[in-house]
Write an enzyme that holds these catalytic residues in place. Structure first.
Site, PDB file in Angstrom:
ATOM      1  N   HIS A 115       0.840  -1.208   0.000  1.00 48.57           N
ATOM      2  CA  HIS A 115       0.000   0.000   0.000  1.00 48.57           C
ATOM      3  C   HIS A 115       0.872   1.254   0.000  1.00 48.57           C
ATOM      4  CE1 HIS A 115      -3.101  -2.632   2.250  1.00 48.57           C
ATOM      5  NE2 HIS A 115      -3.671  -2.340   1.099  1.00 48.57           N
ATOM      6  N   ARG A 138      -2.210  -6.028  -8.453  1.00 49.49           N
ATOM      7  CA  ARG A 138      -1.109  -6.957  -8.200  1.00 49.49           C
ATOM      8  C   ARG A 138      -1.002  -8.034  -9.261  1.00 49.49           C
ATOM      9  NH1 ARG A 138      -3.159  -7.709  -2.232  1.00 49.49           N
ATOM     10  NH2 ARG A 138      -4.992  -7.153  -3.434  1.00 49.49           N
TER      11      ARG A 138
END
Ligand code: ADP
Length: 162
Positions: free
Chosen positions: A17, A90
């Site tokens: 993050h 991702r």
């Protein structure tokens, strides 16, 4: 001014993050990390704890603010002049959900654009749920977590296990 909104549960915030938020802060004048309350998800940390952790790990980034929201993301985004939602991607497994969310938000409010940042290859495998699982079983999570919150988080998880 264009405002990037980085929404998420951040339960807890990980180095993956932080990487996305840091990169967004270089691309946009202003970044707001929006910690979403999300009643459908059972979280390890309270909303206040998640906000506190995000604040601590982004304190060094001058154009990053932290806020929270309990409701539709497009309604939150509408308070900014030129909102851009930034999400990290991702793997292909993230894509379907993220694509559906981006299109739904666009339908709800055509002014809200969504931009995806490809995850750094170092963090492609990293998720909050993965970190929690490792910690629950006594594994070392130090390589996944920002140093500023590691001890507090570890203590919190240890207390839950006992
Ligand atoms: P949500 O519950 O909304 O998915 P998360 O806190 O799990 O919230 O994730 C918030 C955002 O951060 C999402 O866009 C997610 O894809 C992204 N993200 C999570 N982990 C990583 C990572 N390791 N690398 C890049 N982006 C990530």
């Amino acid at each position: 001014m264009q405002t990037a909104i980085c929404p998420g549960s951040f339960d807890p915030i990980t180095l993956g993050h932080v990487d996305v938020i840091t990169r967004a802060s270089k691309l946009f004048e202003r970044v707001v990390v929006c910690v979403v309350a999300n009643a459908n998800k059972k979280t390890l940390l309270t909303l206040e704890e998640r906000i506190d952790y995000v604040r601590r790990v982004t304190a060094h980034l001058p154009n990053v603010e932290v806020d929270s929201w309990n409701g539709l993301l497009v309604e939150y985004a509408a308070r900014y002049e030129n909102p851009v939602v930034v999400r990290g991607l991702r793997a292909v497994s993230d894509f379907e959900y993220e694509f559906m969310m981006a299109l739904t938000n666009k339908k709800l409010d055509p002014r809200v654009e969504t931009v995806f940042l490809a995850s750094d290859e170092k963090y492609t495998y990293l998720s909050s749920s993965g970190v929690k699982e490792i910690a629950y079983f006594g594994g070392d999570i130090s390589q996944f977590m920002p140093a500023e919150i590691l001890a507090d988080l570890q203590e919190k998880i240890d207390r839950r296990i006992k």
